[in-house]
Motif scaffolding. Structure first.
Motif, PDB file in Angstrom:
ATOM      1  N   ARG A   1       1.156  -2.130  20.901  1.00 56.36           N
ATOM      2  CA  ARG A   1      -0.066  -3.197  21.269  1.00 56.36           C
ATOM      3  C   ARG A   1       0.647  -4.552  21.841  1.00 56.36           C
TER       4      ARG A   1
ATOM      5  N   ARG B   1      -0.227  -2.063  30.272  1.00 60.13           N
ATOM      6  CA  ARG B   1      -1.721  -2.116  30.526  1.00 60.13           C
ATOM      7  C   ARG B   1      -1.555  -0.790  31.655  1.00 60.13           C
TER       8      ARG B   1
ATOM      9  N   ASP C   1      -2.805  -1.445  24.603  1.00 55.70           N
ATOM     10  CA  ASP C   1      -3.330  -2.507  24.623  1.00 55.70           C
ATOM     11  C   ASP C   1      -2.697  -4.250  24.866  1.00 55.70           C
TER      12      ASP C   1
ATOM     13  N   HIS D   1      -3.242  -8.308  25.367  1.00 58.34           N
ATOM     14  CA  HIS D   1      -3.885  -9.904  24.815  1.00 58.34           C
ATOM     15  C   HIS D   1      -2.969 -10.865  25.302  1.00 58.34           C
TER      16      HIS D   1
END
Length: 309
Positions: free
Chosen positions: A81, A98, A103, A105
C-alpha cells in the motif's frame, strides 16, 4: 503488509506524519519516502526512510526520474500500500503502484480548500487510486472526505494573557526557489527594539536586513523554539501552520503571492483564509501586518485532541 508513506518535505510531510495514526495500524511496517532535509531527518529519525531527489513545483522531469526509483523501492520492501499527501512526488509513486497491483491512496493537501491541486487533477485520470479531500465543500466523487489535519485543534483565549511580547519566531519554511523578502522587510519595520526574534528564513535573500538568519533548522529545534516563544509569524504554508498549532500557538499567517514571485500560485491564501475562519490563526497580507496583530496572537492558546497523538 508494508505501507509506503510518500510526501514532499515541508507541509506535505508534516500532514502525513500527523495523519499516520489514522492511516496505518500501530506496529505495522512503514517505509517513508521524502526529500533529504533537516526537517525530514529530524522528524523521521527513528523511521525507515528512502530519500529521493527533490521534485520542484511543476518539475515533471523529476517525476519521471523518480518513477524508476519508485519501482525499485516498491519491490525492495514488498510494499502492498502507498499513501501520499503530495505534491509532485505522488505522481512518481501512486500510478506505478497501481500498475504493479498495489493499493494507492492520495490525500489532497489541506492547502487546497476550493478544489484539487494540479497533482490531484492528474491523479484523477488513473483508475483505482483512492482520492481524499480535507474539505467537505468540494469532497464530491471521485473525492471522499475522511481525514482533515485541522479538525484536531481548538484555539482558546488565555484566562491570564501574557504580558508584553518578548520573543517571536518567524518561520518561512523550506521551499526552494521562492523567497519571501517582503515579509521580512515588513517585520524588521514593525517589531520593536528589544524583542528577541528567531528568523528561520529558507532561501530568502536577507542581505542588508538587520537580522540574523537561519535558513533551515532541525524540526525538533524549531518546534521547541515555537513552544517557548510568545508569538509566531509564518508564511501561510501547511508545515509552518501545523508546527505552530502543534506547539500550542495561534500563528499570524501571511500568504506568499505569486505576483511578487513568492510562490508558484496563490494557494497559501486558501490556507490563511481557512485557518482564520476556524479562529486558528490571524491572517494578514504583508502590507496589512501590524505589531498589534502579533500581540493579539500571543493572547491565545491552541489545544489538540488526543485522536492522532
Amino acid at each position: 503488509m508494508t505501507t509506503l508513506l510518500v510526501a514532499a518535505t515541508g507541509g506535505h510531510l508534516a500532514q502525513l506524519y500527523q495523519l499516520r495514526p489514522r492511516l496505518v495500524v500501530p506496529g505495522s511496517p512503514v517505509v517513508w519516502v521524502t526529500f533529504d532535509s533537516p526537517q525530514s531527518r529530524s522528524m523521521l529519525e527513528q523511521e525507515v526512510v528512502e530519500f529521493v531527489p527533490y521534485t520542484p513545483p511543476r518539475g515533471y522531469w523529476s517525476v519521471v526520474t523518480n518513477t524508476f526509483r519508485a519501482i525499485r523501492i516498491l519491490r525492495r520492501y514488498r510494499v502492498r500500500r502507498v499513501i501520499s499527501t503530495g505534491s509532485g512526488i505522488a505522481l512518481a509513486f501512486l500510478p506505478i503502484a497501481r500498475a504493479m497491483g498495489r493499493d494507492a491512496h492520495y490525500i489532497e493537501s489541506a492547502a487546497r480548500s476550493d478544489g484539487p491541486s494540479t497533482t490531484g487533477r492528474m491523479l484523477q485520470r488513473f483508475p483505482g487510486i483512492k482520492l481524499s479531500a480535507q474539505y467537505s465543500s468540494w469532497a464530491k466523487p471521485p473525492w471522499n472526505l475522511n481525514v482533515s489535519v485541522f479538525d484536531d485543534f481548538q484555539a482558546v483565549q488565555r484566562a491570564e494573557p501574557r504580558g508584553d511580547v518578548r520573543s517571536v519566531v518567524v518561520t518561512l519554511g523550506t521551499i526552494e526557489g521562492y523567497g519571501f523578502r517582503s515579509l521580512l522587510e515588513r517585520l524588521v519595520e514593525i517589531i520593536p527594539e528589544g524583542v528577541e526574534v528567531l528568523w528561520q528564513t529558507g532561501v530568502t535573500d536577507v542581505s542588508g536586513l538587520a537580522l540574523t538568519a537561519r535558513p533551515s533548522m532541525p524540526q525538533h529545534e524549531l518546534q521547541a523554539a515555537i513552544a517557548t516563544s510568545d508569538a509566531v509569524v509564518a508564511h501561510a504554508g501547511i508545515g509552518s501552520a501545523l508546527g505552530s498549532l502543534n506547539a500550542g500557538r495561534r500563528p499570524v499567517l501571511v500568504p506568499r503571492r505569486s505576483s511578487r514571485g513568492e510562490h508558484v500560485d496563490d494557494h497559501q491564501l486558501q490556507i490563511a483564509k481557512e485557518l482564520d475562519g476556524r479562529d486558528l490563526s490571524i491572517s494578514r497580507e504583508v502590507d496589512e501586518l501590524m505589531w498589534a496583530d502579533i500581540e493579539e496572537a500571543a493572547r491565545w492558546h491552541v489545544s489538540r485532541s488526543s485522536v492522532t497523538q
